[in-house]
Design a protein around this motif. Structure first.
Motif, short mmCIF file in Angstrom:
data_model
loop_
_atom_site.label_atom_id
_atom_site.label_comp_id
_atom_site.label_asym_id
_atom_site.label_seq_id
_atom_site.Cartn_x
_atom_site.Cartn_y
_atom_site.Cartn_z
N GLN A 1 6.16 -16.80 -5.60
CA GLN A 1 6.89 -15.64 -6.14
C GLN A 1 6.62 -15.46 -7.63
O GLN A 1 6.53 -14.34 -8.13
N LEU A 2 6.46 -16.57 -8.35
CA LEU A 2 6.14 -16.50 -9.77
C LEU A 2 4.75 -15.90 -9.98
O LEU A 2 4.53 -15.10 -10.90
N TRP A 3 3.81 -16.29 -9.14
CA TRP A 3 2.46 -15.73 -9.23
C TRP A 3 2.47 -14.23 -8.97
O TRP A 3 1.81 -13.47 -9.66
N TYR A 4 3.23 -13.82 -7.96
CA TYR A 4 3.33 -12.39 -7.66
C TYR A 4 3.92 -11.63 -8.85
O TYR A 4 3.44 -10.54 -9.21
N ALA A 5 4.97 -12.17 -9.44
CA ALA A 5 5.62 -11.50 -10.57
C ALA A 5 4.66 -11.34 -11.74
O ALA A 5 4.64 -10.29 -12.40
N LYS A 6 3.86 -12.36 -11.98
CA LYS A 6 2.90 -12.30 -13.07
C LYS A 6 1.74 -11.35 -12.75
O LYS A 6 1.22 -10.66 -13.63
N ASP A 7 1.38 -11.29 -11.49
CA ASP A 7 0.22 -10.50 -11.06
C ASP A 7 0.47 -8.99 -11.10
O ASP A 7 -0.44 -8.20 -11.33
N ARG A 8 1.69 -8.59 -10.83
CA ARG A 8 2.09 -7.17 -10.86
C ARG A 8 1.20 -6.29 -9.97
O ARG A 8 0.73 -5.23 -10.38
N SER A 9 0.95 -6.73 -8.77
CA SER A 9 0.24 -5.96 -7.73
C SER A 9 -1.25 -5.76 -8.00
O SER A 9 -1.90 -4.97 -7.32
N GLN A 10 -1.79 -6.48 -8.99
CA GLN A 10 -3.21 -6.31 -9.31
C GLN A 10 -4.12 -6.90 -8.23
O GLN A 10 -5.12 -6.29 -7.83
N ALA A 11 -3.78 -8.08 -7.74
CA ALA A 11 -4.62 -8.75 -6.74
C ALA A 11 -4.69 -7.94 -5.44
O ALA A 11 -5.74 -7.83 -4.82
N LEU A 12 -3.56 -7.40 -5.03
CA LEU A 12 -3.52 -6.54 -3.84
C LEU A 12 -4.47 -5.37 -4.02
O LEU A 12 -5.28 -5.06 -3.12
N GLN A 13 -4.38 -4.70 -5.15
CA GLN A 13 -5.19 -3.50 -5.37
C GLN A 13 -6.68 -3.84 -5.47
O GLN A 13 -7.53 -3.07 -5.01
N GLN A 14 -6.99 -4.99 -6.02
CA GLN A 14 -8.39 -5.42 -6.08
C GLN A 14 -8.94 -5.63 -4.68
O GLN A 14 -10.06 -5.21 -4.36
N ASP A 15 -8.15 -6.28 -3.82
CA ASP A 15 -8.55 -6.48 -2.43
C ASP A 15 -8.78 -5.15 -1.73
O ASP A 15 -9.80 -4.96 -1.04
N LEU A 16 -7.83 -4.23 -1.88
CA LEU A 16 -7.93 -2.95 -1.19
C LEU A 16 -9.11 -2.13 -1.72
O LEU A 16 -9.80 -1.46 -0.94
N TYR A 17 -9.34 -2.19 -3.01
CA TYR A 17 -10.48 -1.45 -3.58
C TYR A 17 -11.79 -1.94 -2.98
O TYR A 17 -12.63 -1.13 -2.55
N LEU A 18 -11.98 -3.25 -2.93
CA LEU A 18 -13.22 -3.81 -2.38
C LEU A 18 -13.35 -3.50 -0.89
O LEU A 18 -14.43 -3.13 -0.42
N LEU A 19 -12.25 -3.65 -0.17
CA LEU A 19 -12.27 -3.42 1.27
C LEU A 19 -12.54 -1.96 1.60
O LEU A 19 -13.40 -1.63 2.44
#
Length: 209
Positions: A180-198
């Motif tokens: 949960q701490l990683w998610y809070a720090k990430d602020r949805s960036q990792a999700l969007q990076q995955d979706l962009y590549l996919l």
């Protein structure tokens, strides 16, 4: 790609994101959660997740490159997402996915509860487990599945693997808190990076075909 019949047979209790949030609020008021397991732990997670979802909603900003990719290609997709109100990953990811869908005219989002839709869930297992959330992208015209994604962004999952390797004795509760701490720090960036590549790869394959 697989015919639509595989995915649109008896979707149980399909909801908009707003309806899912309303359901969550009702359940919290009744001291309940979604799914068959009405444990104290899952009920408490549901309460925590409501606050997490509100935080993600306030903080979310779509990445310009993802927004441009979706806008330029005039997609016409139905997004189905399998989740439960007690799911910690779902609380961090669903609001962001809903925001992307809302900002993209060609995407319609449907929220589905995993335990109410076992047949659909069984088409997108992760290492033979029913891990959620799972995002399924369907071509709105042909009914064919375009891609599936989930249950966790690649960058976050890599952090989980590294943390487990370095801390083999870590408890489940400690790991959940760290995620949960990683998610809070990430602020949805990792999700969007995955979706962009996919999505980039999917659209490239379509143009080649």
């Amino acid at each position: 790609m697989i015919p639509s019949e595989t995915y649109y047979t008896e979707l149980v209790n399909p909801m908009t994101y707003q309806q899912f949030k309303a359901l969550t609020e009702e359940l919290i008021a009744l001291n309940k959660t979604t799914g068959d397991e009405q444990t104290e732990q899952k009920i408490n997670f549901t309460k925590l997740n409501q606050q997490r979802m509100k935080r993600v909603e306030k903080q979310f900003v779509i990445q310009p490159e993802l927004n441009e990719l979706l806008a330029q290609n005039n997609v016409n997709w139905n997004w189905l997402i399998l989740v439960e109100s007690w799911c910690g990953d779902g609380a961090q990811l669903l609001p962001a996915i809903a925001a992307i869908a809302e900002q993209t005219p060609g995407i319609t989002l449907t929220v589905l509860l995993r335990d109410e839709n076992p047949e659909l869930m069984n088409t997108c297992l992760t290492n033979n487990s029913r891990s959620i959330p799972k995002l399924i992208c369907i071509d709105a015209e042909t009914g064919e599945r375009i891609f599936t994604w989930g249950p966790r962004p690649t960058a976050i999952q890599e952090q989980v693997k590294q943390f487990k390797t370095l801390n083999p004795e870590v408890s489940h509760d400690e790991l959940v808190q760290q995620i949960q701490l990683w998610y809070a720090k990430d602020r949805s960036q990792a999700l969007q990076q995955d979706l962009y590549l996919l999505i980039s790869e999917v659209l490239k394959q379509v143009s080649i075909a």
